[in-house]
Enzyme design. Structure first.
Site, PDB file in Angstrom:
ATOM      1  N   ARG A  15       0.841  -1.195   0.000  1.00 38.17           N
ATOM      2  CA  ARG A  15       0.000   0.000   0.000  1.00 38.17           C
ATOM      3  C   ARG A  15       0.874   1.242   0.000  1.00 38.17           C
ATOM      4  O   ARG A  15       1.769   1.373   0.826  1.00 38.17           O
ATOM      5  CB  ARG A  15      -0.939   0.016   1.204  1.00 38.17           C
ATOM      6  CG  ARG A  15      -2.076   1.009   1.066  1.00 38.17           C
ATOM      7  CD  ARG A  15      -3.092   0.883   2.179  1.00 38.17           C
ATOM      8  NE  ARG A  15      -3.690  -0.443   2.275  1.00 38.17           N
ATOM      9  CZ  ARG A  15      -4.763  -0.719   3.012  1.00 38.17           C
ATOM     10  NH1 ARG A  15      -5.339   0.246   3.707  1.00 38.17           N
ATOM     11  NH2 ARG A  15      -5.256  -1.936   3.059  1.00 38.17           N
ATOM     12  N   SER A  99      -8.351   0.203  -0.013  1.00 37.63           N
ATOM     13  CA  SER A  99      -9.448   0.192   0.949  1.00 37.63           C
ATOM     14  C   SER A  99      -9.995   1.600   1.165  1.00 37.63           C
ATOM     15  O   SER A  99     -10.526   2.208   0.243  1.00 37.63           O
ATOM     16  CB  SER A  99      -8.989  -0.447   2.262  1.00 37.63           C
ATOM     17  OG  SER A  99     -10.056  -0.577   3.165  1.00 37.63           O
ATOM     18  N   HIS A 100      -9.829   2.142   2.380  1.00 40.63           N
ATOM     19  CA  HIS A 100     -10.408   3.443   2.724  1.00 40.63           C
ATOM     20  C   HIS A 100      -9.403   4.582   2.607  1.00 40.63           C
ATOM     21  O   HIS A 100      -9.739   5.729   2.917  1.00 40.63           O
ATOM     22  CB  HIS A 100     -10.935   3.408   4.160  1.00 40.63           C
ATOM     23  CG  HIS A 100      -9.875   3.085   5.170  1.00 40.63           C
ATOM     24  ND1 HIS A 100      -9.520   1.790   5.466  1.00 40.63           N
ATOM     25  CD2 HIS A 100      -9.089   3.878   5.926  1.00 40.63           C
ATOM     26  CE1 HIS A 100      -8.551   1.815   6.375  1.00 40.63           C
ATOM     27  NE2 HIS A 100      -8.269   3.067   6.668  1.00 40.63           N
ATOM     28  N   LYS A 109      -3.838  -6.582  -2.143  1.00 42.48           N
ATOM     29  CA  LYS A 109      -4.067  -7.627  -1.156  1.00 42.48           C
ATOM     30  C   LYS A 109      -3.892  -8.962  -1.883  1.00 42.48           C
ATOM     31  O   LYS A 109      -4.568  -9.218  -2.878  1.00 42.48           O
ATOM     32  CB  LYS A 109      -5.469  -7.509  -0.561  1.00 42.48           C
ATOM     33  CG  LYS A 109      -5.676  -6.244   0.256  1.00 42.48           C
ATOM     34  CD  LYS A 109      -7.074  -6.184   0.857  1.00 42.48           C
ATOM     35  CE  LYS A 109      -7.259  -4.927   1.704  1.00 42.48           C
ATOM     36  NZ  LYS A 109      -8.615  -4.837   2.303  1.00 42.48           N
ATOM     37  N   ASP A 243     -17.044   0.144   3.340  1.00 45.39           N
ATOM     38  CA  ASP A 243     -15.813   0.892   3.110  1.00 45.39           C
ATOM     39  C   ASP A 243     -15.453   0.820   1.622  1.00 45.39           C
ATOM     40  O   ASP A 243     -16.208   0.280   0.811  1.00 45.39           O
ATOM     41  CB  ASP A 243     -14.687   0.399   4.016  1.00 45.39           C
ATOM     42  CG  ASP A 243     -14.248  -1.020   3.717  1.00 45.39           C
ATOM     43  OD1 ASP A 243     -14.993  -1.752   3.033  1.00 45.39           O
ATOM     44  OD2 ASP A 243     -13.150  -1.413   4.156  1.00 45.39           O
ATOM     45  N   ASP A 245     -13.352  -0.767  -0.415  1.00 42.19           N
ATOM     46  CA  ASP A 245     -13.304  -2.035  -1.156  1.00 42.19           C
ATOM     47  C   ASP A 245     -14.417  -2.982  -0.729  1.00 42.19           C
ATOM     48  O   ASP A 245     -14.446  -4.135  -1.151  1.00 42.19           O
ATOM     49  CB  ASP A 245     -11.939  -2.703  -1.019  1.00 42.19           C
ATOM     50  CG  ASP A 245     -11.552  -3.015   0.419  1.00 42.19           C
ATOM     51  OD1 ASP A 245     -12.070  -2.368   1.341  1.00 42.19           O
ATOM     52  OD2 ASP A 245     -10.712  -3.913   0.612  1.00 42.19           O
ATOM     53  N   ASP A 247     -15.250  -4.664   1.854  1.00 43.06           N
ATOM     54  CA  ASP A 247     -15.095  -5.904   2.615  1.00 43.06           C
ATOM     55  C   ASP A 247     -15.553  -5.726   4.065  1.00 43.06           C
ATOM     56  O   ASP A 247     -15.717  -6.703   4.790  1.00 43.06           O
ATOM     57  CB  ASP A 247     -13.662  -6.438   2.564  1.00 43.06           C
ATOM     58  CG  ASP A 247     -12.632  -5.479   3.162  1.00 43.06           C
ATOM     59  OD1 ASP A 247     -12.964  -4.295   3.406  1.00 43.06           O
ATOM     60  OD2 ASP A 247     -11.481  -5.917   3.370  1.00 43.06           O
ATOM     61  N   ARG A 248     -15.780  -4.467   4.483  1.00 43.83           N
ATOM     62  CA  ARG A 248     -16.302  -4.198   5.822  1.00 43.83           C
ATOM     63  C   ARG A 248     -17.676  -3.557   5.715  1.00 43.83           C
ATOM     64  O   ARG A 248     -17.929  -2.762   4.810  1.00 43.83           O
ATOM     65  CB  ARG A 248     -15.369  -3.260   6.601  1.00 43.83           C
ATOM     66  CG  ARG A 248     -14.047  -3.890   7.003  1.00 43.83           C
ATOM     67  CD  ARG A 248     -13.244  -2.952   7.873  1.00 43.83           C
ATOM     68  NE  ARG A 248     -12.855  -1.745   7.152  1.00 43.83           N
ATOM     69  CZ  ARG A 248     -12.638  -0.565   7.735  1.00 43.83           C
ATOM     70  NH1 ARG A 248     -12.809  -0.405   9.028  1.00 43.83           N
ATOM     71  NH2 ARG A 248     -12.260   0.468   7.013  1.00 43.83           N
ATOM     72  N   HIS A 330     -14.649  -6.434  10.510  1.00 45.99           N
ATOM     73  CA  HIS A 330     -14.280  -7.546   9.635  1.00 45.99           C
ATOM     74  C   HIS A 330     -14.949  -8.799  10.186  1.00 45.99           C
ATOM     75  O   HIS A 330     -14.820  -9.110  11.379  1.00 45.99           O
ATOM     76  CB  HIS A 330     -12.763  -7.745   9.610  1.00 45.99           C
ATOM     77  CG  HIS A 330     -12.031  -6.741   8.774  1.00 45.99           C
ATOM     78  ND1 HIS A 330     -12.040  -6.771   7.404  1.00 45.99           N
ATOM     79  CD2 HIS A 330     -11.257  -5.683   9.118  1.00 45.99           C
ATOM     80  CE1 HIS A 330     -11.307  -5.773   6.928  1.00 45.99           C
ATOM     81  NE2 HIS A 330     -10.826  -5.099   7.957  1.00 45.99           N
TER      82      HIS A 330
END
Length: 453
Positions: A15, A99-100, A109, A243, A245, A247-248, A330
């Site tokens: 990242r 992500s965020h 990832k 978020d 991506d 995933d949350r 998560h």
């Protein structure tokens, strides 16, 4: 591009800022290194909506194909959609997302076949070393036979898999506001929710990696303000926030109040234990006391672990756990290759709410038993000295226990707190929980005074 990737390759992912810290030539090296370390002859790759994502993804695919690996590109997707593809196709995977993080960031990832995580101890350090070496000395010659690059759409299959794990056929009609934050929830939610008895009110579904409305980080309360207001304005049954991506997933009840991820963990744990006739459930040490209580009350075995998806996934596999939850929203499922998917947790909430007549706040009251502070960050130059001061302050008191599973956890009969050092910044992170708000605030203020002395 400099060969030192120490600021780019983190504990669990890649990242950094594009193009300052990395660019498409570096992504190509990562693709080649990923294939070499995993020994894969085929991989699957997806990306989010950030402006730099398509170019980085294409470069990664070129690097992998040059090493003789066949690449399946699934295009725009959420991170858990990439995990689905890795699991269903039994292929190692790469998801391009930050992500965020702000728009100028991007990342990768990585996972092995079956969505098994790739972190520093499971291949990421070797990938970094190869990319550093090749960036300085030149990449090795391509393989004699170049791999193929093909496209495949797995969105409908991903949705069908999730809907096969939660029965929503008999729920009552619900009005739900969903804030996608201009992230990948705007891509996945319409397909997953299609055909369900839901009156969907979309908020910021336009895919825009510059995040024009607010950060795509629902963990920060300021990013829930629009959702909370819209839930009240619409008279909705609940709100969901994803978020960047996707995933949350975070939940807002019908009163416009945010629901603790610990409360959602307890609810989903109870449902998964009922569905499986018992089992083991993983929770990290910052989740509420209510989580292991609910697990035990519903015939399950609770296992406490460190914070972080690599630890959770390892414990999920080691214990054959059916479910795992973290304070950061998560949620991990055995039936999703032990990977995290906020969408599946959201479907559980919809099924639980729609399967009975009460509003969400009443349904969740039995799982929301204590008062938490949320995570409070403090900039600290000498983290070790501050932790020593906390040990000294609480060590002589009666009824106090310490453990150092992850940072320092101090527990009394009426409260607990955890202080953890950040891996990447000069921060100490504090979480406090007590039996009531007055007790929580007293402990919070006392510990913060020690941290910030």
């Amino acid at each position: 591009m400099v060969a030192d990737l120490s600021q780019l390759v983190k504990a669990y992912d890649v990242r950094g800022v594009v193009p300052d810290q990395w660019d498409e030539p570096m992504a190509e090296l990562f693709g080649a290194a990923f294939v070499q370390v995993t020994g894969a002859d085929a991989i699957v790759v997806g990306h989010d909506m950030r402006p730099s994502s398509p170019g980085l993804t294409g470069a990664f695919a070129r690097g992998a194909a040059a090493r003789g690996c066949d690449v399946t590109l699934i295009g725009l997707c959420s991170t858990d959609q990439l995990y689905y593809a890795s699991g269903a196709l039994a292929l190692p995977g790469a998801m391009f997302t930050a992500s965020h993080n702000p728009a100028r960031y991007n990342g990768i990832k990585l996972c092995r076949a079956g969505a098994a995580p790739v972190g520093q101890d499971t291949g990421l350090a070797e990938i970094r070393a190869l990319a550093e070496d090749w960036s300085e000395h030149g990449a090795p010659e391509p393989s004699a036979t170049r791999g193929t690059v093909a496209e495949r759409d797995v969105l409908a299959d991903y949705a069908a898999h999730l809907l096969g794990l939660v029965d929503l056929t008999a729920i009552r009609p619900l009005k739900v506001v969903v804030d996608a934050g201009n992230g990948m929830g705007g891509h996945t939610v319409p397909t997953v929710f299609a055909g369900l008895p839901l009156d969907l009110v979309p908020l910021y579904f336009e895919l825009d990696g510059t995040f024009p409305h607010h950060e795509a980080n629902p963990l920060d309360p300021k990013n829930l303000v629009d959702l909370q207001a819209r839930v009240l304005a619409e008279g909705a049954d609940l709100g969901l926030a994803f978020d960047g991506d996707a995933d949350r997933c975070f939940v807002v009840d019908e009163r416009g109040r945010g629901v603790s991820p610990s409360t959602i963990t307890a609810l989903v744990a109870a449902r998964e234990l009922a569905r499986n006739g018992g089992g083991t459930v993983i929770h990290n040490l910052i989740t509420s006391w209510s989580v292991p209580e609910v697990i035990g009350e519903n015939g399950g075995t609770a296992v406490r672990t460190r914070v972080g998806h690599s630890f959770i996934k390892a414990e999920m596999a080691r214990h054959g756990a059916i479910f795992g939850g973290e304070h950061s929203a998560h949620y991990y499922f055995r039936d999703f290759w032990n990977a995290d998917t906020g969408m599946l947790a959201a479907l559980h909430v919809l099924a639980a709410l729609g399967g009975q007549p009460r509003p969400l706040s009443e349904l969740l009251a039995e799982y929301d038993r204590y008062t938490g502070s949320g995570e409070i960050n403090s900039t600290v130059t000498d983290q070790a000295a501050r932790l020593d001061a906390i040990r000294e302050a609480y060590g002589a008191r009666d009824g106090i226990t310490f453990d150092e599973l992850d940072g320092l956890t101090v527990t009394s009969p009426d409260w607990w707190f955890n202080v953890r050092a950040s891996n990447t910044e000069p921060l100490l992170r504090l979480n406090v929980e007590a039996r009531d708000r007055k007790g929580m605030e007293a402990v919070r203020d006392e510990v913060l005074a020690l941290i910030r002395a």
